[in-house]
Design a protein around this motif. Structure first.
Motif, mmCIF file in Angstrom:
data_model
loop_
_atom_site.group_PDB
_atom_site.id
_atom_site.type_symbol
_atom_site.label_atom_id
_atom_site.label_comp_id
_atom_site.label_asym_id
_atom_site.label_seq_id
_atom_site.Cartn_x
_atom_site.Cartn_y
_atom_site.Cartn_z
ATOM 1 N N GLU A 200 0.844 -1.207 0.000
ATOM 2 C CA GLU A 200 0.000 0.000 0.000
ATOM 3 C C GLU A 200 0.872 1.248 0.000
ATOM 4 O OE1 GLU A 200 -4.148 -1.098 2.304
ATOM 5 O OE2 GLU A 200 -2.323 -0.987 3.492
ATOM 6 N N GLY A 201 1.988 1.176 0.742
ATOM 7 C CA GLY A 201 2.939 2.294 0.766
ATOM 8 C C GLY A 201 3.531 2.572 -0.604
ATOM 9 N N ILE A 202 3.942 1.506 -1.296
ATOM 10 C CA ILE A 202 4.492 1.623 -2.658
ATOM 11 C C ILE A 202 3.435 2.214 -3.592
ATOM 12 C CG2 ILE A 202 5.199 0.268 -4.703
ATOM 13 C CD1 ILE A 202 7.520 0.180 -2.965
ATOM 14 N N TYR A 203 2.218 1.691 -3.480
ATOM 15 C CA TYR A 203 1.096 2.160 -4.303
ATOM 16 C C TYR A 203 0.855 3.650 -4.079
ATOM 17 C CZ TYR A 203 -3.878 2.802 -5.499
ATOM 18 O OH TYR A 203 -5.061 3.279 -5.979
ATOM 19 N N PHE A 204 0.793 4.064 -2.794
ATOM 20 C CA PHE A 204 0.569 5.480 -2.472
ATOM 21 C C PHE A 204 1.691 6.352 -3.037
ATOM 22 C CE2 PHE A 204 1.894 8.941 0.354
ATOM 23 C CZ PHE A 204 0.835 9.810 0.145
ATOM 24 N N ALA A 205 2.944 5.908 -2.841
ATOM 25 C CA ALA A 205 4.094 6.680 -3.312
ATOM 26 C C ALA A 205 4.050 6.844 -4.823
ATOM 27 C CB ALA A 205 5.397 6.007 -2.889
ATOM 28 N N PHE A 206 3.705 5.777 -5.531
ATOM 29 C CA PHE A 206 3.659 5.861 -6.994
ATOM 30 C C PHE A 206 2.511 6.746 -7.470
ATOM 31 C CE2 PHE A 206 2.116 4.637 -11.142
ATOM 32 C CZ PHE A 206 3.267 4.820 -11.900
ATOM 33 N N ILE A 207 1.320 6.542 -6.909
ATOM 34 C CA ILE A 207 0.140 7.332 -7.312
ATOM 35 C C ILE A 207 0.380 8.818 -7.033
ATOM 36 C CG2 ILE A 207 -2.313 7.775 -6.796
ATOM 37 C CD1 ILE A 207 -1.880 5.267 -8.507
ATOM 38 N N THR A 208 1.137 9.111 -5.968
ATOM 39 C CA THR A 208 1.444 10.502 -5.636
ATOM 40 C C THR A 208 2.472 11.086 -6.593
ATOM 41 O OG1 THR A 208 0.903 10.212 -3.311
ATOM 42 C CG2 THR A 208 2.374 12.019 -3.837
ATOM 43 N N LEU A 209 3.611 10.416 -6.731
ATOM 44 C CA LEU A 209 4.702 10.989 -7.526
ATOM 45 C C LEU A 209 4.401 11.007 -9.024
ATOM 46 C CD1 LEU A 209 7.923 9.739 -5.702
ATOM 47 C CD2 LEU A 209 6.705 11.899 -5.434
ATOM 48 N N SER A 210 3.471 10.167 -9.458
ATOM 49 C CA SER A 210 3.075 10.214 -10.866
ATOM 50 C C SER A 210 2.015 11.300 -11.070
ATOM 51 C CB SER A 210 2.519 8.866 -11.304
ATOM 52 O OG SER A 210 1.415 8.533 -10.493
ATOM 53 N N THR A 211 1.663 11.998 -9.980
ATOM 54 C CA THR A 211 0.642 13.061 -9.906
ATOM 55 C C THR A 211 -0.755 12.591 -10.321
ATOM 56 O OG1 THR A 211 0.894 14.083 -12.104
ATOM 57 C CG2 THR A 211 2.407 14.832 -10.367
#
Length: 252
Positions: A200-211
Protein backbone atom coordinates in the motif's frame (compact mmCIF):
# COMPACT_ATOMS: atom_id res chain seq x y z
CA UNK A 1 30.20 35.11 -13.19
CA UNK A 2 27.61 33.08 -15.13
CA UNK A 3 27.88 30.33 -12.52
CA UNK A 4 27.38 32.87 -9.73
CA UNK A 5 24.32 34.48 -11.32
CA UNK A 6 22.94 30.99 -12.00
CA UNK A 7 23.27 30.12 -8.33
CA UNK A 8 21.64 33.41 -7.37
CA UNK A 9 18.74 32.76 -9.75
CA UNK A 10 18.29 29.29 -8.35
CA UNK A 11 18.38 30.63 -4.80
CA UNK A 12 15.80 33.30 -5.62
CA UNK A 13 13.59 30.80 -7.41
CA UNK A 14 13.65 28.31 -4.53
CA UNK A 15 13.02 31.07 -1.98
CA UNK A 16 10.24 32.58 -4.07
CA UNK A 17 8.64 29.21 -4.57
CA UNK A 18 8.54 28.37 -0.87
CA UNK A 19 7.30 31.86 0.02
CA UNK A 20 4.53 31.40 -2.57
CA UNK A 21 3.50 28.11 -0.93
CA UNK A 22 3.68 29.55 2.61
CA UNK A 23 1.62 32.62 1.71
CA UNK A 24 -0.89 30.40 -0.11
CA UNK A 25 -1.14 28.12 2.91
CA UNK A 26 -1.75 31.10 5.20
CA UNK A 27 -4.50 32.48 2.94
CA UNK A 28 -6.25 29.11 2.60
CA UNK A 29 -6.10 28.73 6.36
CA UNK A 30 -7.56 32.18 6.95
CA UNK A 31 -10.36 31.66 4.43
CA UNK A 32 -11.37 28.11 5.33
CA UNK A 33 -10.84 27.67 9.06
CA UNK A 34 -13.97 29.38 10.43
CA UNK A 35 -16.32 27.74 7.93
CA UNK A 36 -14.84 24.37 8.83
CA UNK A 37 -15.32 24.98 12.55
CA UNK A 38 -19.01 25.74 11.97
CA UNK A 39 -19.34 22.58 9.91
CA UNK A 40 -17.77 20.49 12.66
CA UNK A 41 -20.07 21.97 15.28
CA UNK A 42 -23.11 21.30 13.08
CA UNK A 43 -21.98 17.69 12.61
CA UNK A 44 -21.50 17.24 16.37
CA UNK A 45 -24.96 18.69 16.98
CA UNK A 46 -26.51 16.41 14.36
CA UNK A 47 -24.92 13.40 16.08
CA UNK A 48 -26.21 14.60 19.45
CA UNK A 49 -29.79 14.90 18.18
CA UNK A 50 -29.53 11.49 16.51
CA UNK A 51 -28.36 9.82 19.72
CA UNK A 52 -31.17 11.42 21.74
CA UNK A 53 -33.90 10.26 19.35
CA UNK A 54 -32.33 6.95 18.39
CA UNK A 55 -35.21 4.85 19.73
CA UNK A 56 -38.04 6.48 17.79
CA UNK A 57 -36.62 7.51 14.43
CA UNK A 58 -38.65 7.12 11.25
CA UNK A 59 -37.08 5.56 8.16
CA UNK A 60 -37.07 8.97 6.46
CA UNK A 61 -35.25 10.59 9.40
CA UNK A 62 -32.71 7.78 9.40
CA UNK A 63 -32.13 8.24 5.66
CA UNK A 64 -31.65 11.98 6.16
CA UNK A 65 -29.14 11.36 8.95
CA UNK A 66 -27.11 9.01 6.74
CA UNK A 67 -27.20 11.58 3.94
CA UNK A 68 -25.93 14.33 6.25
CA UNK A 69 -23.29 12.01 7.67
CA UNK A 70 -21.98 11.07 4.23
CA UNK A 71 -21.82 14.76 3.28
CA UNK A 72 -19.91 15.60 6.45
CA UNK A 73 -17.36 12.83 5.81
CA UNK A 74 -16.90 13.94 2.20
CA UNK A 75 -16.11 17.39 3.56
CA UNK A 76 -13.44 15.96 5.83
CA UNK A 77 -15.50 16.14 9.03
CA UNK A 78 -15.58 12.88 10.98
CA UNK A 79 -18.21 13.03 13.75
CA UNK A 80 -16.41 10.24 15.64
CA UNK A 81 -15.35 10.41 19.28
CA UNK A 82 -15.50 13.48 21.47
CA UNK A 83 -15.15 17.26 21.29
CA UNK A 84 -11.41 17.22 20.53
CA UNK A 85 -12.32 16.68 16.86
CA UNK A 86 -13.71 20.22 16.74
CA UNK A 87 -10.45 21.69 18.01
CA UNK A 88 -8.22 19.84 15.52
CA UNK A 89 -8.57 21.71 12.27
CA UNK A 90 -8.03 20.19 8.83
CA UNK A 91 -6.80 23.67 7.93
CA UNK A 92 -4.00 23.98 10.47
CA UNK A 93 -0.76 25.27 8.97
CA UNK A 94 0.82 21.91 8.22
CA UNK A 95 -2.31 20.72 6.41
CA UNK A 96 -2.73 24.00 4.53
CA UNK A 97 0.89 23.87 3.35
CA UNK A 98 0.39 20.26 2.26
CA UNK A 99 -2.77 21.29 0.39
CA UNK A 100 -0.97 24.18 -1.35
CA UNK A 101 1.75 21.75 -2.44
CA UNK A 102 -0.77 19.28 -3.88
CA UNK A 103 -2.45 22.11 -5.80
CA UNK A 104 0.65 23.46 -7.57
CA UNK A 105 2.01 19.97 -8.28
CA UNK A 106 -1.42 19.03 -9.79
CA UNK A 107 -1.72 15.94 -7.55
CA UNK A 108 -5.04 17.09 -6.11
CA UNK A 109 -6.06 14.23 -3.79
CA UNK A 110 -9.52 15.67 -3.32
CA UNK A 111 -9.71 14.88 0.40
CA UNK A 112 -9.10 18.48 1.43
CA UNK A 113 -10.65 21.18 -0.70
CA UNK A 114 -11.81 24.78 -0.24
CA UNK A 115 -15.53 25.09 0.49
CA UNK A 116 -15.96 28.84 0.87
CA UNK A 117 -16.49 30.99 -2.24
CA UNK A 118 -13.39 33.02 -1.34
CA UNK A 119 -11.29 29.90 -0.88
CA UNK A 120 -12.42 28.47 -4.21
CA UNK A 121 -11.73 31.65 -6.19
CA UNK A 122 -8.35 32.07 -4.46
CA UNK A 123 -7.57 28.44 -5.34
CA UNK A 124 -8.16 29.18 -9.04
CA UNK A 125 -5.70 32.08 -9.07
CA UNK A 126 -3.25 30.32 -6.77
CA UNK A 127 -3.11 27.34 -9.15
CA UNK A 128 -3.05 29.54 -12.25
CA UNK A 129 0.26 31.10 -11.21
CA UNK A 130 1.45 28.28 -8.96
CA UNK A 131 1.46 25.47 -11.53
CA UNK A 132 3.82 27.25 -13.98
CA UNK A 133 5.99 28.31 -11.03
CA UNK A 134 6.11 24.68 -9.90
CA UNK A 135 7.14 23.51 -13.39
CA UNK A 136 9.96 26.10 -13.51
CA UNK A 137 11.06 25.10 -10.00
CA UNK A 138 11.11 21.37 -10.81
CA UNK A 139 12.94 22.04 -14.06
CA UNK A 140 15.59 24.03 -12.18
CA UNK A 141 16.06 21.39 -9.48
CA UNK A 142 16.18 18.73 -12.19
CA UNK A 143 18.86 20.73 -13.99
CA UNK A 144 20.94 20.96 -10.82
CA UNK A 145 20.68 17.20 -10.38
CA UNK A 146 21.66 16.63 -14.00
CA UNK A 147 24.82 18.72 -13.38
CA UNK A 148 25.68 16.12 -10.75
CA UNK A 149 25.13 13.52 -13.45
CA UNK A 150 27.55 15.33 -15.73
CA UNK A 151 30.19 15.49 -13.00
CA UNK A 152 29.81 11.77 -12.42
CA UNK A 153 30.10 11.21 -16.18
CA UNK A 154 33.26 13.33 -16.46
CA UNK A 155 34.83 11.44 -13.58
CA UNK A 156 34.12 8.10 -15.26
CA UNK A 157 35.33 9.44 -18.62
CA UNK A 158 38.67 10.35 -17.07
CA UNK A 159 38.86 6.82 -15.76
CA UNK A 160 38.77 5.71 -19.40
CA UNK A 161 35.16 4.60 -19.78
CA UNK A 162 33.27 4.93 -23.10
CA UNK A 163 30.59 7.66 -23.50
CA UNK A 164 27.78 5.25 -24.26
CA UNK A 165 28.54 3.10 -21.25
CA UNK A 166 28.74 6.24 -19.06
CA UNK A 167 25.28 7.43 -20.17
CA UNK A 168 23.86 4.00 -19.48
CA UNK A 169 25.50 3.83 -16.05
CA UNK A 170 24.47 7.32 -14.90
CA UNK A 171 20.88 6.64 -15.92
CA UNK A 172 20.98 3.32 -14.08
CA UNK A 173 22.54 4.98 -11.03
CA UNK A 174 19.90 7.72 -10.82
CA UNK A 175 17.09 5.28 -11.50
CA UNK A 176 18.29 2.92 -8.75
CA UNK A 177 19.01 5.60 -6.12
CA UNK A 178 15.74 7.36 -6.96
CA UNK A 179 13.68 4.20 -6.61
CA UNK A 180 15.37 3.54 -3.29
CA UNK A 181 15.13 7.10 -1.92
CA UNK A 182 11.70 8.06 -3.28
CA UNK A 183 9.79 4.78 -3.39
CA UNK A 184 11.28 2.00 -1.23
CA UNK A 185 12.35 3.94 1.89
CA UNK A 186 9.30 6.25 2.07
CA UNK A 187 7.01 3.22 1.75
CA UNK A 188 8.68 1.72 4.79
CA UNK A 189 8.18 5.03 6.60
CA UNK A 190 4.47 5.09 5.61
CA UNK A 191 4.09 1.48 6.73
CA UNK A 192 5.27 2.45 10.22
CA UNK A 193 3.52 5.84 10.48
CA UNK A 194 0.21 5.02 8.78
CA UNK A 195 -0.07 1.31 9.57
CA UNK A 196 -0.45 0.47 5.88
CA UNK A 197 1.02 -2.66 4.32
CA UNK A 198 4.29 -2.21 2.41
CA UNK A 199 2.53 -2.70 -0.93
CA UNK A 200 0.00 0.00 0.00
CA UNK A 201 2.94 2.29 0.77
CA UNK A 202 4.49 1.62 -2.66
CA UNK A 203 1.10 2.16 -4.30
CA UNK A 204 0.57 5.48 -2.47
CA UNK A 205 4.09 6.68 -3.31
CA UNK A 206 3.66 5.86 -6.99
CA UNK A 207 0.14 7.33 -7.31
CA UNK A 208 1.44 10.50 -5.64
CA UNK A 209 4.70 10.99 -7.53
CA UNK A 210 3.08 10.21 -10.87
CA UNK A 211 0.64 13.06 -9.91
CA UNK A 212 -2.37 10.79 -10.47
CA UNK A 213 -3.47 11.38 -6.87
CA UNK A 214 -6.63 9.30 -6.50
CA UNK A 215 -7.00 10.31 -2.87
CA UNK A 216 -7.90 6.79 -1.71
CA UNK A 217 -4.74 6.83 0.42
CA UNK A 218 -3.61 10.14 1.94
CA UNK A 219 -1.08 10.69 4.70
CA UNK A 220 -2.03 12.03 8.12
CA UNK A 221 -5.77 11.47 7.69
CA UNK A 222 -6.60 8.70 10.14
CA UNK A 223 -8.49 10.13 13.14
CA UNK A 224 -7.30 7.43 15.54
CA UNK A 225 -3.54 7.77 14.89
CA UNK A 226 -1.10 10.19 16.53
CA UNK A 227 1.19 11.81 13.98
CA UNK A 228 4.22 13.91 14.84
CA UNK A 229 3.68 17.63 14.23
CA UNK A 230 5.56 18.29 10.98
CA UNK A 231 4.71 14.95 9.39
CA UNK A 232 2.70 16.34 6.47
CA UNK A 233 5.19 19.14 5.81
CA UNK A 234 7.91 16.52 5.58
CA UNK A 235 5.78 14.50 3.16
CA UNK A 236 5.17 17.65 1.07
CA UNK A 237 8.95 18.12 0.78
CA UNK A 238 9.37 14.45 -0.20
CA UNK A 239 6.78 15.00 -2.94
CA UNK A 240 8.60 18.07 -4.30
CA UNK A 241 11.96 16.34 -4.51
CA UNK A 242 10.36 13.17 -5.83
CA UNK A 243 8.77 15.17 -8.65
CA UNK A 244 12.13 16.82 -9.35
CA UNK A 245 13.72 13.38 -9.58
CA UNK A 246 11.10 12.30 -12.11
CA UNK A 247 11.71 15.52 -14.09
CA UNK A 248 15.43 14.63 -14.09
CA UNK A 249 14.73 11.12 -15.38
CA UNK A 250 12.85 12.62 -18.34
CA UNK A 251 15.77 15.01 -18.81
CA UNK A 252 18.25 12.14 -18.91
Amino acid sequence: KAMCSGKLQTGLLVTGYFIYLLVGAAVFQALERTAEKQEKMAAAQMKEVFLQNITHLTVAEMEQFLKNLTEAIQNGVYPVGNESQIKDSNWDFSNSFFFAGTVVSTIGYGTLHPKTAGGQIFCVFFALFGIPLNIVFLHRVGKMLSLLCKKLGKFLYKKGMRKKKINYLTLLFFLATGILVFLCLPSLFFQITEGWSYSEGIYFAFITLSTIGFGDYVVGKQPDRNYFSYYRTLVAIWILFGLAWIALLFNL
